[in-house]
Design a protein around this motif. Structure first.
Motif, PDB file in Angstrom:
ATOM      1  N   ASP A  91      -1.450  10.971  12.791  1.00  0.00           N
ATOM      2  CA  ASP A  91      -2.237   9.764  12.521  1.00  0.00           C
ATOM      3  C   ASP A  91      -2.593   9.657  11.046  1.00  0.00           C
ATOM      4  OD1 ASP A  91      -2.339   8.654  15.068  1.00  0.00           O
ATOM      5  OD2 ASP A  91      -4.074   9.860  15.649  1.00  0.00           O
ATOM      6  N   HIS A  92      -2.765   8.419  10.567  1.00  0.00           N
ATOM      7  CA  HIS A  92      -3.179   8.200   9.176  1.00  0.00           C
ATOM      8  C   HIS A  92      -3.847   6.840   9.042  1.00  0.00           C
ATOM      9  CE1 HIS A  92       0.637   5.886   8.797  1.00  0.00           C
ATOM     10  NE2 HIS A  92       1.152   6.884   9.476  1.00  0.00           N
ATOM     11  N   PHE A  93      -4.672   6.734   8.014  1.00  0.00           N
ATOM     12  CA  PHE A  93      -5.490   5.551   7.728  1.00  0.00           C
ATOM     13  C   PHE A  93      -5.413   5.309   6.234  1.00  0.00           C
ATOM     14  CE2 PHE A  93     -10.146   4.158   7.051  1.00  0.00           C
ATOM     15  CZ  PHE A  93      -9.884   2.824   7.321  1.00  0.00           C
ATOM     16  N   GLU A  94      -5.071   4.068   5.834  1.00  0.00           N
ATOM     17  CA  GLU A  94      -4.764   3.821   4.424  1.00  0.00           C
ATOM     18  C   GLU A  94      -5.376   2.525   3.914  1.00  0.00           C
ATOM     19  OE1 GLU A  94      -0.540   5.801   5.542  1.00  0.00           O
ATOM     20  OE2 GLU A  94      -1.165   3.761   6.008  1.00  0.00           O
ATOM     21  N   LEU A  95      -5.573   2.517   2.602  1.00  0.00           N
ATOM     22  CA  LEU A  95      -5.960   1.316   1.869  1.00  0.00           C
ATOM     23  C   LEU A  95      -4.734   0.809   1.116  1.00  0.00           C
ATOM     24  CD1 LEU A  95      -8.247  -0.577   0.823  1.00  0.00           C
ATOM     25  CD2 LEU A  95      -8.532   1.054  -1.073  1.00  0.00           C
ATOM     26  N   LEU A  96      -4.434  -0.480   1.265  1.00  0.00           N
ATOM     27  CA  LEU A  96      -3.307  -1.109   0.571  1.00  0.00           C
ATOM     28  C   LEU A  96      -3.861  -1.997  -0.532  1.00  0.00           C
ATOM     29  CD1 LEU A  96      -1.227  -2.196   3.710  1.00  0.00           C
ATOM     30  CD2 LEU A  96      -1.062  -0.064   2.418  1.00  0.00           C
ATOM     31  N   ILE A  97      -3.384  -1.780  -1.758  1.00  0.00           N
ATOM     32  CA  ILE A  97      -3.864  -2.527  -2.916  1.00  0.00           C
ATOM     33  C   ILE A  97      -2.700  -3.337  -3.489  1.00  0.00           C
ATOM     34  CG2 ILE A  97      -5.013  -2.398  -5.151  1.00  0.00           C
ATOM     35  CD1 ILE A  97      -5.851   0.493  -4.349  1.00  0.00           C
ATOM     36  N   TYR A  98      -2.890  -4.655  -3.531  1.00  0.00           N
ATOM     37  CA  TYR A  98      -1.889  -5.565  -4.079  1.00  0.00           C
ATOM     38  C   TYR A  98      -2.406  -6.145  -5.393  1.00  0.00           C
ATOM     39  CZ  TYR A  98      -0.142  -5.745   0.783  1.00  0.00           C
ATOM     40  OH  TYR A  98       0.325  -5.435   2.034  1.00  0.00           O
ATOM     41  N   GLY A  99      -1.507  -6.542  -6.256  1.00  0.00           N
ATOM     42  CA  GLY A  99      -1.854  -7.315  -7.429  1.00  0.00           C
ATOM     43  C   GLY A  99      -1.404  -8.751  -7.255  1.00  0.00           C
ATOM     44  N   VAL A 100      -1.946  -9.638  -8.081  1.00  0.00           N
ATOM     45  CA  VAL A 100      -1.503 -11.029  -8.145  1.00  0.00           C
ATOM     46  C   VAL A 100      -1.152 -11.314  -9.590  1.00  0.00           C
ATOM     47  CG1 VAL A 100      -2.121 -13.451  -7.800  1.00  0.00           C
ATOM     48  CG2 VAL A 100      -2.979 -11.704  -6.219  1.00  0.00           C
ATOM     49  N   ASP A 101       0.118 -11.642  -9.857  1.00  0.00           N
ATOM     50  CA  ASP A 101       0.559 -11.801 -11.243  1.00  0.00           C
ATOM     51  C   ASP A 101       0.190 -13.173 -11.794  1.00  0.00           C
ATOM     52  OD1 ASP A 101       2.477 -13.673 -10.395  1.00  0.00           O
ATOM     53  OD2 ASP A 101       4.129 -12.227 -10.428  1.00  0.00           O
ATOM     54  N   GLU A 102       0.578 -13.440 -13.042  1.00  0.00           N
ATOM     55  CA  GLU A 102       0.174 -14.672 -13.715  1.00  0.00           C
ATOM     56  C   GLU A 102       0.731 -15.919 -13.057  1.00  0.00           C
ATOM     57  OE1 GLU A 102       1.868 -15.233 -17.659  1.00  0.00           O
ATOM     58  OE2 GLU A 102       3.249 -13.583 -17.246  1.00  0.00           O
ATOM     59  N   ASN A 103       1.767 -15.763 -12.232  1.00  0.00           N
ATOM     60  CA  ASN A 103       2.332 -16.893 -11.511  1.00  0.00           C
ATOM     61  C   ASN A 103       1.711 -17.078 -10.134  1.00  0.00           C
ATOM     62  OD1 ASN A 103       4.295 -17.479 -13.584  1.00  0.00           O
ATOM     63  ND2 ASN A 103       5.422 -15.668 -12.887  1.00  0.00           N
TER      64      ASN A 103
END
Length: 315
Positions: free
Chosen positions: A229-241
């Motif tokens: 089992d595992h538990f995670e945080l997903l981090i996305y970026g948003v670019d200039e477009n």
């Protein structure tokens, strides 16, 4: 959906109490169709620093001068107020709140609560109602770099503030990378500056007590983790477009081999992970757990804590 039914039911029971009564605090995965996202339209004037300037999130005690008192400290006074995003330095944190009939919030708030008790043994439906008035802590017991001596779990003793996040998984699209971002389409985002573009230089993450004890012992919804089992945080970026980048993943709980690993102190997200996001205007946060229902989503409580977000203006 199990959580939706539970919290709507509990909301009917508690929502008619005074909103100032801490025992009547309600938050977790309530129906977003009831709440809607009007609070995400709130705007606060932010000025970009000069190109090349590095800015690090600095959470001061003044943010909680009018905070709501609870076991072990205070949490943000606007937690259940609609049309209020949390603004600190050059950072604007998403936030949805309501106290219309029952209390609900998602997004980000600020807290200095030093309480790491396991409240997962409630007698009500689902066994999680003990968490409802106690969802304000972090396993470290205080913000990163607390100047005073703070022992985690000492009620009545608070340290430096930190950010508590609750992710409303019923709102967000799955695997949004490559799509166009909008503030109204996501539960948990941080806008950086005004019109500038930034590289992400640093970020501290900490486990929230609700998912910590849920992974360890279960909580009525969540099952105790077992091998694999595992538990995670997903981090996305948003670019200039306005395009959402591929995510970087920060593990919060991982049962590999014969042991469950869940750091209780502040953990630095690796610099090379953050640099992989590229140059961004926003950060977007989602979560994932192996303890999930294919139709209704995560059973693990969707909370995490952060501090010391550091960014550098690129242009």
């Amino acid at each position: 959906m199990k959580k939706v039914v539970y919290f709507l039911t509990l909301g009917l029971a508690l929502g008619f109490s005074s909103c100032s009564n801490d025992d009547a605090v309600l938050s977790s995965e309530s129906a977003n169709s009831v709440v809607n996202n009007s609070s995400k339209t709130a705007k606060t004037a932010v000025t970009d620093p000069s190109i090349g300037t590095t800015t690090t999130l600095n959470l001061t005690s003044s943010l909680l001068s009018s905070g709501i008192t609870t076991t072990g400290g205070k949490y943000w006074e606007n937690t259940y107020v609609a049309n209020t995003n949390l603004s600190v330095d050059i950072f604007t944190f998403s936030h949805t709140g309501t106290s219309a009939g029952y209390n609900y919030w998602d997004g980000f708030i600020v807290s200095n609560v030093n309480d790491i008790t396991d409240y997962g043994s409630g007698a009500g439906p689902g066994g999680s109602d003990g968490w409802v008035p106690h969802q304000w802590g972090t396993m470290a017991g205080s913000g990163f770099g607390t100047s005073t001596t703070t022992t985690p779990g000492t009620p009545g003793t608070s340290g430096d503030p930190y950010i508590v996040a609750y992710w409303s998984s019923y709102l967000d699209p799955v695997s949004p990378e490559g799509t166009t971002f909008s503030e109204s389409g996501f539960s948990n985002w941080i806008k950086i500056g005004d019109t500038g573009i930034y590289s992400v230089e640093g970020l501290k993450i900490n486990m929230h007590p609700w998912p910590y004890y849920g992974c360890l012992n279960g909580d009525g919804f969540a099952q105790p983790f077992a091998s694999g089992d595992h538990f995670e945080l997903l981090i996305y970026g948003v670019d200039e477009n306005g395009t959402i980048t591929d995510p970087v993943t920060q593990t919060l709980a991982d049962y590999t081999g014969s042991s469950l690993v869940m750091p209780t102190g502040w953990v630095s997200v690796a610099a090379n992970k953050l640099q992989a996001l590229g140059n961004v205007q926003y950060l977007v946060f989602q979560m994932a757990s192996t303890d999930s229902d294919p139709m209704y989503g995560m059973n693990t409580a969707a909370y995490f804590c952060l501090d010391k977000l550091s960014v550098k203006r690129v242009y």
